[in-house]
Design a protein around this motif. Structure first.
Motif, short mmCIF file in Angstrom:
data_model
loop_
_atom_site.label_atom_id
_atom_site.label_comp_id
_atom_site.label_asym_id
_atom_site.label_seq_id
_atom_site.Cartn_x
_atom_site.Cartn_y
_atom_site.Cartn_z
N GLY A 197 0.78 -1.23 0.00
CA GLY A 197 0.00 0.00 0.00
C GLY A 197 0.81 1.28 0.00
N GLU A 198 2.13 1.21 -0.10
CA GLU A 198 2.94 2.42 -0.10
C GLU A 198 3.86 2.46 -1.32
OE1 GLU A 198 3.25 3.02 4.76
OE2 GLU A 198 5.05 3.11 3.53
N THR A 199 4.01 3.63 -1.89
CA THR A 199 4.96 3.80 -2.98
C THR A 199 6.36 3.93 -2.42
OG1 THR A 199 4.93 6.22 -3.02
CG2 THR A 199 3.15 5.08 -4.20
N VAL A 200 7.32 4.08 -3.31
CA VAL A 200 8.71 4.21 -2.87
C VAL A 200 8.99 5.57 -2.25
CG1 VAL A 200 9.72 5.16 -4.98
CG2 VAL A 200 11.08 3.60 -3.56
N GLU A 201 8.07 6.53 -2.39
CA GLU A 201 8.31 7.87 -1.86
C GLU A 201 8.59 7.82 -0.35
OE1 GLU A 201 8.84 10.54 -3.55
OE2 GLU A 201 8.40 9.53 -5.45
N ASP A 202 9.60 8.51 0.06
CA ASP A 202 10.11 8.47 1.43
C ASP A 202 9.46 9.56 2.27
OD1 ASP A 202 11.62 8.10 3.71
OD2 ASP A 202 13.43 9.04 2.90
N LEU A 203 8.49 9.18 3.08
CA LEU A 203 7.86 10.13 3.98
C LEU A 203 8.51 10.10 5.37
CD1 LEU A 203 4.09 9.63 3.07
CD2 LEU A 203 5.83 11.09 1.99
N HIS A 204 9.54 9.31 5.50
CA HIS A 204 10.24 9.14 6.78
C HIS A 204 11.50 9.99 6.84
CE1 HIS A 204 12.57 7.14 9.95
NE2 HIS A 204 11.44 6.65 10.40
N GLY A 205 12.29 9.96 5.77
CA GLY A 205 13.50 10.77 5.68
C GLY A 205 14.80 10.00 5.77
N HIS A 206 14.77 8.85 6.42
CA HIS A 206 15.99 8.09 6.66
C HIS A 206 16.60 7.57 5.36
CE1 HIS A 206 18.42 4.74 8.41
NE2 HIS A 206 18.49 5.53 9.45
N LYS A 245 28.37 11.16 12.95
CA LYS A 245 27.77 12.12 13.88
C LYS A 245 27.56 13.46 13.19
CE LYS A 245 26.54 12.61 18.27
NZ LYS A 245 27.26 12.33 19.50
N PHE A 246 26.33 13.96 13.25
CA PHE A 246 25.98 15.25 12.66
C PHE A 246 26.33 15.30 11.17
CE2 PHE A 246 26.52 16.06 17.21
CZ PHE A 246 25.26 16.57 17.51
N ILE A 247 25.70 14.40 10.43
CA ILE A 247 25.97 14.27 9.00
C ILE A 247 24.89 14.99 8.19
CG2 ILE A 247 26.24 12.64 7.09
CD1 ILE A 247 28.51 12.57 9.19
N ILE A 248 25.33 15.87 7.32
CA ILE A 248 24.42 16.60 6.43
C ILE A 248 24.18 15.76 5.18
CG2 ILE A 248 24.11 18.69 5.05
CD1 ILE A 248 26.18 20.04 6.94
N SER A 249 22.92 15.62 4.79
CA SER A 249 22.59 14.93 3.54
C SER A 249 21.19 15.33 3.10
CB SER A 249 22.71 13.41 3.71
OG SER A 249 22.57 12.76 2.45
N ALA A 250 20.72 14.69 2.04
CA ALA A 250 19.45 15.04 1.44
C ALA A 250 18.28 14.71 2.36
CB ALA A 250 19.29 14.30 0.11
N ALA A 251 17.21 15.48 2.23
CA ALA A 251 16.00 15.26 3.00
C ALA A 251 14.79 15.37 2.09
CB ALA A 251 15.89 16.27 4.13
N PRO A 252 13.72 14.63 2.37
CA PRO A 252 12.50 14.76 1.57
C PRO A 252 12.02 16.21 1.51
CG PRO A 252 12.34 12.86 3.02
CD PRO A 252 13.58 13.60 3.42
N GLY A 253 11.54 16.60 0.35
CA GLY A 253 11.10 17.96 0.15
C GLY A 253 12.13 18.82 -0.55
N GLY A 254 13.30 18.24 -0.83
CA GLY A 254 14.30 18.96 -1.61
C GLY A 254 15.39 19.62 -0.83
N GLY A 255 15.33 19.58 0.49
CA GLY A 255 16.34 20.25 1.29
C GLY A 255 17.37 19.29 1.86
N HIS A 256 17.96 19.71 2.98
CA HIS A 256 18.98 18.93 3.67
C HIS A 256 18.53 18.69 5.12
CE1 HIS A 256 22.27 20.65 0.80
NE2 HIS A 256 21.55 19.69 0.25
N ALA A 257 19.11 17.68 5.74
CA ALA A 257 18.89 17.42 7.16
C ALA A 257 20.19 16.96 7.78
CB ALA A 257 17.80 16.37 7.36
N VAL A 258 20.30 17.09 9.08
CA VAL A 258 21.44 16.61 9.83
C VAL A 258 20.98 15.42 10.67
CG1 VAL A 258 23.20 17.14 11.56
CG2 VAL A 258 22.49 18.88 9.90
N MET A 259 21.61 14.27 10.48
CA MET A 259 21.27 13.07 11.23
C MET A 259 22.55 12.44 11.77
SD MET A 259 18.30 11.14 9.04
CE MET A 259 16.80 11.98 8.54
N SER A 260 22.38 11.55 12.74
CA SER A 260 23.52 10.89 13.36
C SER A 260 23.25 9.41 13.57
CB SER A 260 23.85 11.52 14.72
OG SER A 260 24.31 12.85 14.57
N GLY A 261 24.33 8.62 13.59
CA GLY A 261 24.21 7.20 13.89
C GLY A 261 25.04 6.35 12.96
N THR A 262 25.12 5.07 13.27
CA THR A 262 25.80 4.15 12.36
C THR A 262 25.05 4.05 11.04
OG1 THR A 262 24.70 2.26 13.42
CG2 THR A 262 26.91 2.81 14.19
N SER A 263 23.77 4.43 11.03
CA SER A 263 23.03 4.54 9.78
C SER A 263 23.71 5.51 8.82
CB SER A 263 21.60 5.06 10.03
OG SER A 263 20.73 4.04 10.40
#
Length: 440
Positions: A210-219, A371-389
Motif C-alpha cells: 500500500g505504499e509507494t517508494v516515496e520516502d515520507l520518513h527521511g531516513h 555524527k551530525f551528518i548533512i545529507s538530502a531530506a524529503p522535500g528537496g532540502g537537507h537534514a542533519v542526522m547521526s548514527g551508524t546509519s
C-alpha cells in the motif's frame, strides 16, 4: 491481516523461546540448499502443513510480492536466494523446527522478526534494556541548521563546500566517482523529486503493502544522498561520496519505519537481480552477548559475494558509552557483511555505536563518519542526522569508488582492499575495526 500488529514470541530454532525484546510475525524464514530446495519444501509441507508456496524471482512485480508477503494464506519462496518466508499454524511451529533440524536440504529456519525504525534516545533520558527488534537505526539527533552542526564539539571542520564526513574519508580529493556502479539502498525509500537526486536514481521499488517508494520518513533519502549524492548539489555543501554512482532504491521499511524480514529479503533479491554491486542497509536488531549471527542473512550474504555483491550494514546504536557497550547488531554481525561503526568529528566513537562484544562475525569491520551528518531530506532540502546509519552509506560510496578503480576485483578482494586501506585509529579494534575508511 496486518503483520505489523502481531507481537508473537515463537520458539527459536533450538526449541527455546527467543527474547531480548524482539518482536515477531509468527512466520519463519527458511533457507534451503539451492540445489535441493524441493526436498525441503516438500518436507515442510508434509510435517508442518505450511501454507501453499508462491515462487518469485527478483524480477517479479514488486506490488505482487508485497501483497504476497502480507497474505496469511501463502508462503513465499525467493528463488534467487533459495529462501522462503513460511506461514505455519502455531500448533505446527514445533514440527517445522524439528523438521528443519532433521532435513539436510534445510540449512536454517529462524523466526521472522518485525523491523522497526525508532528515534535515538535523547541524551537526557536514562538508558533502557529494551530495544525494538529492528530499526532503521539511530535516526534524527536533531534536524539542525548547518551552523548548529558546525558548532558541536570537535575539530572546526569547514563545511561550507564539503561535509566533514567526506573530508575525513578524503572522498573530495579522489579522482574516483563510482561512475556507473549501482548502489542499492534498502531503507524507507527515496524522495524521487529531490533536485539533487533526479536523474541519479536508476530504479525504485517498494515492498511495503500500500505504499509507494516515496520516502515520507527521511531516513532512506538521507542515506542515499550520502552514498551517491551529486558533486554539485543545488545547495552546498557537497555531501555525496560516489557522485556518479547509480542508485537503486528499495523501500523495505514503511513510512513509520516498520517492516518484517520478508521485505528485506525481497529487497536483497531485487537488488542482486537488478545489478547492484553494493547493498547498503542502515538497519539493525539488537542481540545479546554471546548470541550467534542469523544464519539466513549470513548465507544470503555469502551467495551475494559469490555474485560480486558486497553488503554493508550499520553496526547499531544500542550502546551507551562509556558505561555500556552493546554487541554489533544483526544483520551486521554476520561474518560476510561489513559492520560499520560511527565516529564523531573528533574521530572518537559515537556514544551509541555498538562494539565487537561477540566474536564469530560480531566484530566491527570498519568505521566511518556518523555524527551530525548533512545529507538530502524529503522535500528537496537537507537534514542533519547521526548514527551508524549515517556511517554505513559512507562505506557504500567508497566501495563504489573502489569498484571503479579496480573493476576486475572480486567482491572478496574489494572487501579486503577496503579494510587494508583504512586509516588506523587509536581506539581498540573491537570498536573501530580496521579504522577509518578511506576513498581510493
Amino acid at each position: 491481516m496486518d503483520r505489523r500488529a502481531l507481537r508473537e514470541r515463537p520458539d527459536g530454532p533450538n526449541g527455546s523461546a527467543t527474547g531480548g525484546g524482539a518482536e515477531y510475525t509468527g512466520r519463519y524464514v527458511v533457507l534451503f540448499d539451492p540445489g535441493n530446495h524441493e526436498s525441503g519444501i516438500n518436507a515442510l509441507r508434509s510435517s508442518a502443513d505450511i501454507a501453499p508456496v508462491e515462487r518469485i524471482r527478483g524480477s517479479a512485480e514488486p506490488a505482487s510480492v508485497a501483497e504476497l508477503l502480507e497474505r496469511p494464506d501463502v508462503s513465499v519462496f525467493f528463488e534467487d536466494l533459495a529462501a522462503a518466508v513460511v506461514e505455519v499454524r502455531p500448533e505446527k511451529r514445533h514440527a517445522l523446527v524439528t523438521t528443519a533440524e532433521a532435513e539436510p536440504s534445510i540449512i536454517a529456519a529462524e523466526p521472522e522478526r518485525l523491523v522497526h525504525a525508532s528515534p535515538i534516545t535523547a541524551p537526557h533520558q536514562a538508558p533502557t534494556d529494551f530495544f525494538p527488534a529492528y530499526r532503521s537505526d539511530e535516526q534524527v539527533v536533531a534536524r539542525q541548521s548547518q551552523a548548529e552542526a558546525a558548532a558541536v564539539q570537535g575539530p572546526a571542520w569547514d563545511e561550507q563546500n564539503v561535509t566533514w564526513g567526506l573530508q575525513a574519508i578524503r572522498a573530495h580529493l579522489s579522482a574516483m566517482t563510482g561512475r556507473g556502479v549501482k548502489i542499492a539502498v534498502l531503507d524507507t525509500g527515496v524522495d524521487t523529486d529531490h533536485p539533487d537526486l533526479v536523474g541519479r536514481v536508476d530504479e525504485t521499488v517498494s515492498f511495503v503493502p500500500g505504499e509507494t517508494v516515496e520516502d515520507l520518513h527521511g531516513h532512506g533519502t538521507h542515506c542515499i544522498g550520502t552514498a551517491a549524492g551529486p558533486a554539485n548539489p543545488g545547495q552546498k555543501p557537497r555531501y555525496g561520496v560516489a557522485t556518479e554512482a547509480r542508485i537503486l532504491a528499495a523501500k523495505v521499511l514503511d513510512n513509520t519505519g516498520h517492516g518484517p524480514d520478508g521485505q528485506i529479503l525481497a529487497g536483497l533479491a531485487w537488488a542482486i537481480d537488478h545489478g547492484a554491486r553494493v547493498i547498503s542497509m542502515s538497519l539493525g536488531a539488537p542481540v545479546q552477548p554471546g548470541e550467534l549471527f542469523p544464519q539466513t542473512y549470513e548465507l544470503v550474504a555469502q551467495r551475494a559475494l559469490d555474485r560480486g555483491v558486497v553488503i554493508v550494514a550499520a553496526a547499531g546504536n544500542s550502546s551507551r558509552r562509556p558505561g555500556v557497550i552493546r554487541p554489533v547488531e544483526r544483520p551486521a554481525n554476520c561474518p560476510s557483511i561489513l559492520a560499520v561503526a560511527s565516529l564523531d568529528k573528533a574521530m572518537q566513537m559515537a556514544a551509541s555505536s555498538c562494539g565487537g562484544v561477540n566474536g564469530n562475525g560480531g566484530e566491527v569491520d570498519v568505521a566511518a563518519p556518523g555524527k551530525f551528518i548533512i545529507s538530502a531530506a524529503p522535500g528537496g532540502g537537507h537534514a542533519v542526522m547521526s548514527g551508524t546509519s549515517m556511517a554505513t552509506p559512507h562505506v557504500a560510496g567508497v566501495l563504489a569508488m573502489l569498484i571503479q578503480a579496480h573493476p576486475n576485483d572480486s567482491a572478496a578482494d574489494l572487501k579486503a582492499r577496503l579494510l587494508a586501506t583504512a586509516l588506523p585509529l587509536t581506539q581498540p579494534g573491537s570498536d573501530v575495526g580496521a579504522g577509518l575508511v578511506q576513498a581510493p
